[in-house]
Design a protein around this motif. Structure first.
Motif, PDB file in Angstrom:
ATOM      1  N   ASP A 192       0.829  -1.209   0.000  1.00 44.21           N
ATOM      2  CA  ASP A 192       0.000   0.000   0.000  1.00 44.21           C
ATOM      3  C   ASP A 192       0.864   1.261   0.000  1.00 44.21           C
ATOM      4  N   ALA A 193       1.949   1.236   0.764  1.00 44.38           N
ATOM      5  CA  ALA A 193       2.841   2.393   0.833  1.00 44.38           C
ATOM      6  C   ALA A 193       3.510   2.649  -0.513  1.00 44.38           C
ATOM      7  N   ILE A 194       3.918   1.581  -1.194  1.00 42.20           N
ATOM      8  CA  ILE A 194       4.563   1.733  -2.502  1.00 42.20           C
ATOM      9  C   ILE A 194       3.591   2.336  -3.501  1.00 42.20           C
ATOM     10  N   ILE A 195       2.393   1.771  -3.572  1.00 44.41           N
ATOM     11  CA  ILE A 195       1.395   2.277  -4.512  1.00 44.41           C
ATOM     12  C   ILE A 195       1.051   3.727  -4.176  1.00 44.41           C
ATOM     13  N   SER A 196       0.832   3.996  -2.910  1.00 45.97           N
ATOM     14  CA  SER A 196       0.469   5.356  -2.498  1.00 45.97           C
ATOM     15  C   SER A 196       1.559   6.362  -2.882  1.00 45.97           C
ATOM     16  N   PHE A 197       2.806   5.966  -2.732  1.00 50.52           N
ATOM     17  CA  PHE A 197       3.912   6.871  -3.047  1.00 50.52           C
ATOM     18  C   PHE A 197       3.926   7.226  -4.529  1.00 50.52           C
ATOM     19  N   PHE A 198       3.727   6.237  -5.395  1.00 55.20           N
ATOM     20  CA  PHE A 198       3.813   6.469  -6.831  1.00 55.20           C
ATOM     21  C   PHE A 198       2.501   6.953  -7.439  1.00 55.20           C
ATOM     22  N   ASP A 199       1.389   6.751  -6.766  1.00 53.48           N
ATOM     23  CA  ASP A 199       0.070   7.176  -7.253  1.00 53.48           C
ATOM     24  C   ASP A 199      -0.111   8.660  -6.936  1.00 53.48           C
ATOM     25  N   ARG A 200       0.504   9.498  -7.747  1.00 56.66           N
ATOM     26  CA  ARG A 200       0.568  10.929  -7.460  1.00 56.66           C
ATOM     27  C   ARG A 200      -0.797  11.612  -7.451  1.00 56.66           C
ATOM     28  N   ASP A 242      12.579   2.231 -23.492  1.00 57.17           N
ATOM     29  CA  ASP A 242      11.988   0.978 -23.039  1.00 57.17           C
ATOM     30  C   ASP A 242      10.814   1.163 -22.076  1.00 57.17           C
ATOM     31  N   VAL A 243      10.524   2.394 -21.678  1.00 56.01           N
ATOM     32  CA  VAL A 243       9.489   2.657 -20.677  1.00 56.01           C
ATOM     33  C   VAL A 243       8.132   2.107 -21.113  1.00 56.01           C
ATOM     34  N   GLU A 244       7.716   2.401 -22.331  1.00 52.46           N
ATOM     35  CA  GLU A 244       6.393   1.963 -22.777  1.00 52.46           C
ATOM     36  C   GLU A 244       6.300   0.438 -22.837  1.00 52.46           C
ATOM     37  N   VAL A 245       7.361  -0.213 -23.251  1.00 51.83           N
ATOM     38  CA  VAL A 245       7.365  -1.679 -23.306  1.00 51.83           C
ATOM     39  C   VAL A 245       7.206  -2.263 -21.904  1.00 51.83           C
ATOM     40  N   VAL A 246       7.944  -1.740 -20.949  1.00 49.06           N
ATOM     41  CA  VAL A 246       7.861  -2.231 -19.571  1.00 49.06           C
ATOM     42  C   VAL A 246       6.460  -2.004 -19.019  1.00 49.06           C
ATOM     43  N   PHE A 247       5.885  -0.825 -19.262  1.00 50.86           N
ATOM     44  CA  PHE A 247       4.533  -0.535 -18.790  1.00 50.86           C
ATOM     45  C   PHE A 247       3.538  -1.522 -19.388  1.00 50.86           C
ATOM     46  N   ASP A 248       3.617  -1.739 -20.687  1.00 52.41           N
ATOM     47  CA  ASP A 248       2.692  -2.658 -21.350  1.00 52.41           C
ATOM     48  C   ASP A 248       2.805  -4.077 -20.799  1.00 52.41           C
ATOM     49  N   VAL A 249       4.002  -4.499 -20.481  1.00 47.82           N
ATOM     50  CA  VAL A 249       4.203  -5.831 -19.900  1.00 47.82           C
ATOM     51  C   VAL A 249       3.548  -5.914 -18.519  1.00 47.82           C
ATOM     52  N   MET A 250       3.653  -4.851 -17.740  1.00 46.91           N
ATOM     53  CA  MET A 250       3.095  -4.859 -16.388  1.00 46.91           C
ATOM     54  C   MET A 250       1.583  -4.674 -16.371  1.00 46.91           C
ATOM     55  N   ASP A 251       1.020  -4.061 -17.406  1.00 48.14           N
ATOM     56  CA  ASP A 251      -0.427  -3.825 -17.493  1.00 48.14           C
ATOM     57  C   ASP A 251      -1.107  -5.123 -17.946  1.00 48.14           C
ATOM     58  N   LEU A 252      -1.267  -6.043 -17.016  1.00 50.49           N
ATOM     59  CA  LEU A 252      -1.712  -7.401 -17.327  1.00 50.49           C
ATOM     60  C   LEU A 252      -3.089  -7.461 -17.964  1.00 50.49           C
ATOM     61  N   ASP A 253      -3.992  -6.549 -17.604  1.00 51.97           N
ATOM     62  CA  ASP A 253      -5.337  -6.581 -18.188  1.00 51.97           C
ATOM     63  C   ASP A 253      -5.496  -5.578 -19.338  1.00 51.97           C
ATOM     64  N   ASN A 254      -4.394  -4.959 -19.735  1.00 56.14           N
ATOM     65  CA  ASN A 254      -4.367  -4.038 -20.887  1.00 56.14           C
ATOM     66  C   ASN A 254      -5.397  -2.917 -20.816  1.00 56.14           C
ATOM     67  N   ILE A 304       8.485   6.116 -12.040  1.00 58.67           N
ATOM     68  CA  ILE A 304       9.029   4.905 -11.419  1.00 58.67           C
ATOM     69  C   ILE A 304      10.185   4.373 -12.252  1.00 58.67           C
ATOM     70  N   VAL A 305       9.956   4.281 -13.540  1.00 56.08           N
ATOM     71  CA  VAL A 305      10.964   3.716 -14.425  1.00 56.08           C
ATOM     72  C   VAL A 305      12.207   4.591 -14.468  1.00 56.08           C
ATOM     73  N   ILE A 306      12.012   5.892 -14.471  1.00 53.54           N
ATOM     74  CA  ILE A 306      13.163   6.797 -14.432  1.00 53.54           C
ATOM     75  C   ILE A 306      13.951   6.556 -13.144  1.00 53.54           C
ATOM     76  N   ALA A 307      13.229   6.388 -12.049  1.00 49.57           N
ATOM     77  CA  ALA A 307      13.892   6.114 -10.771  1.00 49.57           C
ATOM     78  C   ALA A 307      14.666   4.799 -10.819  1.00 49.57           C
ATOM     79  N   MET A 308      14.193   3.858 -11.632  1.00 49.80           N
ATOM     80  CA  MET A 308      14.843   2.554 -11.761  1.00 49.80           C
ATOM     81  C   MET A 308      15.913   2.580 -12.848  1.00 49.80           C
TER      82      MET A 308
END
Length: 69
Positions: free
Chosen positions: A12-20, A44-56, A34-38
């Protein structure tokens, strides 16, 4: 049970922190931060996001974010 509660609190803390905008999900713009921080290359940002967005649906909910993270 205590461990599960601690893990959930951390999630919850992680999501809350990034959910601006505090809408309960991580949108693409928030994900970019998040990706910039990583230090993921910008190309590659859009590719990583699309992979994580499991329900598209164009956003990451807590479950998707943490499942893939």
């Amino acid at each position: 049970r205590g461990h599960s509660q601690t893990v959930r609190s951390a999630q919850d803390a992680i999501i809350s922190f990034f959910d601006r905008n505090k809408d309960g999900v991580i949108g693409f713009d928030e994900f970019v931060l998040i990706v910039i921080a990583m230090t993921v290359p910008e190309k590659d940002v859009e590719v990583v996001f699309d992979v994580m967005d499991l329900d598209n649906n164009g956003v990451l909910d807590a479950g998707e974010f943490l499942q893939v993270w």
